[in-house]
Design a protein around this motif. Structure first.
Motif, short mmCIF file in Angstrom:
data_model
loop_
_atom_site.label_atom_id
_atom_site.label_comp_id
_atom_site.label_asym_id
_atom_site.label_seq_id
_atom_site.Cartn_x
_atom_site.Cartn_y
_atom_site.Cartn_z
N MET A 1 26.77 12.08 30.81
CA MET A 1 25.88 12.89 29.97
C MET A 1 24.64 12.08 29.61
O MET A 1 24.75 10.98 29.09
N ASN A 2 23.48 12.61 29.90
CA ASN A 2 22.23 11.95 29.59
C ASN A 2 21.74 12.44 28.24
O ASN A 2 21.56 13.63 28.04
N SER A 3 21.52 11.52 27.31
CA SER A 3 21.11 11.90 25.97
C SER A 3 20.29 10.78 25.36
O SER A 3 20.62 9.60 25.53
N PRO A 4 19.22 11.11 24.63
CA PRO A 4 18.48 10.05 23.94
C PRO A 4 19.30 9.44 22.80
O PRO A 4 18.92 8.42 22.25
N TYR A 5 20.42 10.06 22.49
CA TYR A 5 21.25 9.58 21.40
C TYR A 5 22.46 8.79 21.87
O TYR A 5 23.32 8.42 21.07
N LEU A 6 22.54 8.52 23.17
CA LEU A 6 23.53 7.59 23.72
C LEU A 6 22.75 6.61 24.57
O LEU A 6 22.30 6.93 25.67
N ILE A 7 22.56 5.41 24.03
CA ILE A 7 21.83 4.37 24.72
C ILE A 7 22.85 3.35 25.18
O ILE A 7 23.67 2.88 24.40
N SER A 8 22.81 3.03 26.46
CA SER A 8 23.82 2.18 27.07
C SER A 8 23.18 1.16 27.98
O SER A 8 22.28 1.49 28.75
N ARG A 9 23.62 -0.09 27.87
CA ARG A 9 23.17 -1.15 28.76
C ARG A 9 24.38 -1.98 29.16
O ARG A 9 25.35 -2.07 28.42
N GLU A 10 24.31 -2.62 30.33
CA GLU A 10 25.42 -3.44 30.78
C GLU A 10 24.92 -4.74 31.36
O GLU A 10 23.77 -4.85 31.79
N ARG A 11 25.82 -5.73 31.34
CA ARG A 11 25.48 -7.05 31.86
C ARG A 11 26.76 -7.79 32.23
O ARG A 11 27.78 -7.66 31.56
N PHE A 12 26.66 -8.58 33.28
CA PHE A 12 27.78 -9.43 33.68
C PHE A 12 27.78 -10.68 32.80
O PHE A 12 26.74 -11.29 32.56
N VAL A 13 28.96 -11.05 32.31
CA VAL A 13 29.14 -12.23 31.47
C VAL A 13 30.20 -13.10 32.12
O VAL A 13 31.26 -12.61 32.53
N THR A 14 29.93 -14.40 32.22
CA THR A 14 30.86 -15.32 32.86
C THR A 14 31.95 -15.79 31.89
O THR A 14 32.05 -16.97 31.56
N ALA A 15 32.73 -14.84 31.43
CA ALA A 15 33.87 -15.12 30.55
C ALA A 15 34.87 -14.00 30.78
O ALA A 15 34.52 -12.90 31.21
N SER A 16 36.12 -14.27 30.46
CA SER A 16 37.15 -13.26 30.63
C SER A 16 36.96 -12.13 29.62
O SER A 16 36.38 -12.33 28.55
N PRO A 17 37.47 -10.94 29.93
CA PRO A 17 37.40 -9.84 28.96
C PRO A 17 38.05 -10.23 27.63
O PRO A 17 37.55 -9.85 26.57
N GLU A 18 39.12 -11.00 27.67
CA GLU A 18 39.80 -11.41 26.43
C GLU A 18 38.90 -12.30 25.57
O GLU A 18 38.85 -12.15 24.35
N SER A 19 38.16 -13.21 26.22
CA SER A 19 37.25 -14.10 25.47
C SER A 19 36.09 -13.31 24.87
O SER A 19 35.70 -13.53 23.72
N VAL A 20 35.52 -12.41 25.65
CA VAL A 20 34.41 -11.59 25.15
C VAL A 20 34.89 -10.72 24.00
O VAL A 20 34.24 -10.63 22.95
N PHE A 21 36.04 -10.09 24.18
CA PHE A 21 36.58 -9.23 23.13
C PHE A 21 36.82 -10.02 21.86
O PHE A 21 36.50 -9.55 20.76
N ASP A 22 37.38 -11.21 21.99
CA ASP A 22 37.67 -12.03 20.82
C ASP A 22 36.39 -12.33 20.04
O ASP A 22 36.38 -12.27 18.81
N LEU A 23 35.29 -12.60 20.73
CA LEU A 23 34.03 -12.84 20.05
C LEU A 23 33.56 -11.57 19.33
O LEU A 23 33.17 -11.60 18.17
N LEU A 24 33.61 -10.43 20.02
CA LEU A 24 33.16 -9.17 19.43
C LEU A 24 34.02 -8.75 18.24
O LEU A 24 33.53 -8.09 17.32
N ALA A 25 35.28 -9.13 18.25
CA ALA A 25 36.21 -8.75 17.18
C ALA A 25 36.07 -9.64 15.94
O ALA A 25 36.76 -9.42 14.95
N ARG A 26 35.18 -10.61 15.98
CA ARG A 26 34.96 -11.52 14.85
C ARG A 26 33.59 -11.25 14.23
O ARG A 26 32.56 -11.69 14.76
N PRO A 27 33.56 -10.56 13.08
CA PRO A 27 32.28 -10.22 12.45
C PRO A 27 31.37 -11.43 12.21
O PRO A 27 30.15 -11.30 12.29
#
Length: 146
Positions: A1-27
């Motif tokens: 769905m294309n919408s000006p109210y859903l803005i999405s970007r992506e990027r490759f990160v050289t870390a495991s999903p678990e490591s990235v998630f752990d960072l995001l889960a820490r305010p």
């Protein structure tokens, strides 16, 4: 769905999903990767690590200092995390394992906000693509420096 109210970007990160998630889960780490320049620090007495339904506060500054409370609305360990504040829009991170790291998608989702047209009037929808790209760049740099 294309919408000006859903803005999405992506990027490759050289870390495991678990490591990235752990960072995001820490305010406390949100100000380290914030590309908008508005996130200052996690408020004291909040959770050190987010969980489903958790609430946490952040010290912010957009011209003037303010505080915001967020509630975790989506949580799938190592794959997906999102939170919403009183404005109703959602910040979401989707993590996909990739060869040598993680494809991270960041989304700002205001499709469910009643008065979302105000975000366009205030220029939020024009500014957010660059902010998301900057956040993902900082996230990638954080792990590249390790």
């Amino acid at each position: 769905m294309n919408s000006p109210y859903l803005i999405s970007r992506e990027r490759f990160v050289t870390a495991s999903p678990e490591s990235v998630f752990d960072l995001l889960a820490r305010p406390a780490m949100h100000s380290v990767i914030d590309g908008s320049g508005t996130v200052r620090d996690a408020q004291p007495n909040g959770p050190a690590r987010l969980a489903p339904g958790a609430t946490f506060g952040m010290d912010m500054k957009m011209g003037v200092p303010y505080q915001i409370r967020n509630t975790v609305t989506e949580f799938e360990e190592g794959r997906r995390i999102a939170w919403r504040h009183m404005g109703g829009h959602v910040w979401r991170y989707l993590l996909e394992p990739a060869d040598g790291g993680t494809l991270v998608t960041e989304q700002w989702d205001a499709r469910g906000v009643r008065h979302r047209v105000m975000y366009r009037v205030m220029g939020v929808t024009r500014r957010h693509p660059a902010s998301l790209e900057q956040t993902l760049e900082k996230l990638a740099d954080h792990f590249a420096l390790r």
